[in-house]
Design an enzyme around this catalytic site. Structure first.
Site, mmCIF file in Angstrom:
data_model
loop_
_atom_site.group_PDB
_atom_site.id
_atom_site.type_symbol
_atom_site.label_atom_id
_atom_site.label_comp_id
_atom_site.label_asym_id
_atom_site.label_seq_id
_atom_site.Cartn_x
_atom_site.Cartn_y
_atom_site.Cartn_z
ATOM 1 N N ASP A 225 4.173 11.227 5.660
ATOM 2 C CA ASP A 225 3.191 10.970 4.611
ATOM 3 C C ASP A 225 1.766 10.982 5.139
ATOM 4 O O ASP A 225 1.535 10.980 6.351
ATOM 5 C CB ASP A 225 3.504 9.637 3.902
ATOM 6 N N ASN B 44 9.367 -3.886 0.349
ATOM 7 C CA ASN B 44 9.967 -3.666 -0.974
ATOM 8 C C ASN B 44 10.983 -2.522 -0.947
ATOM 9 O O ASN B 44 11.408 -2.038 -1.985
ATOM 10 C CB ASN B 44 8.878 -3.387 -2.021
ATOM 11 N N GLU C 97 7.879 4.476 -3.480
ATOM 12 C CA GLU C 97 7.889 3.099 -3.947
ATOM 13 C C GLU C 97 9.078 2.847 -4.873
ATOM 14 O O GLU C 97 9.696 3.798 -5.373
ATOM 15 C CB GLU C 97 6.579 2.818 -4.698
HETATM 16 C C1 GLP Z 1 3.901 2.272 5.303
HETATM 17 C C2 GLP Z 1 4.359 3.722 5.583
HETATM 18 C C3 GLP Z 1 5.835 3.776 5.822
HETATM 19 C C4 GLP Z 1 6.196 2.653 6.770
HETATM 20 C C5 GLP Z 1 6.074 1.339 6.053
HETATM 21 C C6 GLP Z 1 6.268 0.128 6.935
HETATM 22 O O1 GLP Z 1 3.292 2.104 4.072
HETATM 23 N N1 GLP Z 1 4.011 4.686 4.602
HETATM 24 O O2 GLP Z 1 6.181 5.045 6.346
HETATM 25 O O3 GLP Z 1 7.520 2.796 7.197
HETATM 26 O O4 GLP Z 1 4.869 1.253 5.318
HETATM 27 O O5 GLP Z 1 5.173 -0.076 7.758
HETATM 28 P P1 GLP Z 1 5.208 -1.009 9.034
HETATM 29 O O6 GLP Z 1 6.025 -0.291 10.044
HETATM 30 O O7 GLP Z 1 3.773 -1.154 9.438
HETATM 31 O O8 GLP Z 1 5.815 -2.301 8.611
#
Ligand code: GLP
Length: 244
Positions: free
Chosen positions: A67, A136, A143
């Site tokens: 992403d 979530n 989402e």
């Molecule tokens: C973000 C990313 C995801 C990621 C998730 C968890 O928004 N778009 O690809 O896996 O949230 O993030 P983190 O690893 O910082 O907890």
């Protein structure tokens, strides 16, 4: 799903790095799906250390990131382009031409999405997709409520995700409202998936992933349908009383 339980974040990162490095070393050509966020930082750190020590070759690796935010320049430190360069690409010998992230600055975002799926297909699909997980249950930026059939698409970020990612920005207003993400179907097309999670804040999500129902309101539950998923989790992220 194969679940590997480790003691802590560092151990999760070491095991994940060993997993990816052994795939890279044993193949002549491999397409990696990569993730951003806090979770894979340790994985990338150990990949870089291994490259410095053992000169693991990445010239045959093609990468596709999950992403990217819409509207952030690639040189802006909070863009995922910048994150990937800083944390991995600048420190290994992967070829620039083999590195791909969605383009959140294209004139037509819809076209960028279609192009990204086309490119992944033309390159032969993703062999191993690395995933984190949102509290979530989001994967990539898919989402809750996202159809399991989605390809790469533009998403409006939920307030909870913008809040969760706020710490990287000066204030909430600077967190982009939209992103481009590989869709759930695009992720499920990967031949193999490696999901990482660490910390108590992920324990409810991991509980639902392993023991909850298949439900579009919890996007990661789709992984229950994938034939080849490995999950490396630390003890804290299993603290919701899961019996494996
Ligand atoms: C973000 C990313 C995801 C990621 C998730 C968890 O928004 N778009 O690809 O896996 O949230 O993030 P983190 O690893 O910082 O907890």
């Amino acid at each position: 799903m194969e679940v590997i339980t480790v003691t802590d974040y560092n151990e999760m990162s070491i095991q994940a790095a060993e997993y990816i490095i052994s795939k890279v070393r044993s193949s002549n050509s491999i397409n990696l799906g990569l993730a951003t966020g806090g979770t894979p930082l340790g994985l990338y750190k150990y990949m870089v250390l291994d490259f410095q020590k053992n000169t693991t070759d990445y010239r045959h690796v093609i990468s596709f990131n999950l992403d990217e935010y819409v509207g952030l320049s690639e040189v802006y430190p909070n863009s995922y382009h910048y994150y990937m360069k800083e944390n991995l690409f600048n420190h290994i010998n992967i070829l620039d031409s083999n590195v791909h992230l969605p383009n959140g600055n294209g004139a037509s975002l819809q076209k960028e999405c279609a192009l990204y799926d086309k490119l992944i297909k033309e390159c032969g699909g993703i062999d191993v997709q690395v995933l984190g997980i949102g509290q979530n249950g989001h994967i990539g930026f898919n989402e809750p409520g996202t159809s399991f059939g989605t390809k790469t698409h533009v998403v409006k970020l939920t307030e909870s995700t913008r809040q969760a990612n706020k710490h990287n920005f000066d204030n909430l207003d600077e967190v982009p409202t939209h992103a481009i993400t590989m869709g759930i179907q695009s992720i499920m097309n990967s031949r193999e998936i490696l999901l990482l999670a660490s910390g108590t804040e992920k324990s409810t999500a991991i509980y639902k992933l392993l023991q909850g129902d298949l439900n579009e309101q919890f996007p990661a539950s789709v992984l229950q349908l994938h034939p080849n998923v490995t999950i490396i989790v630390d003890e804290q992220s299993l603290s919701s009383g899961i019996s494996i």
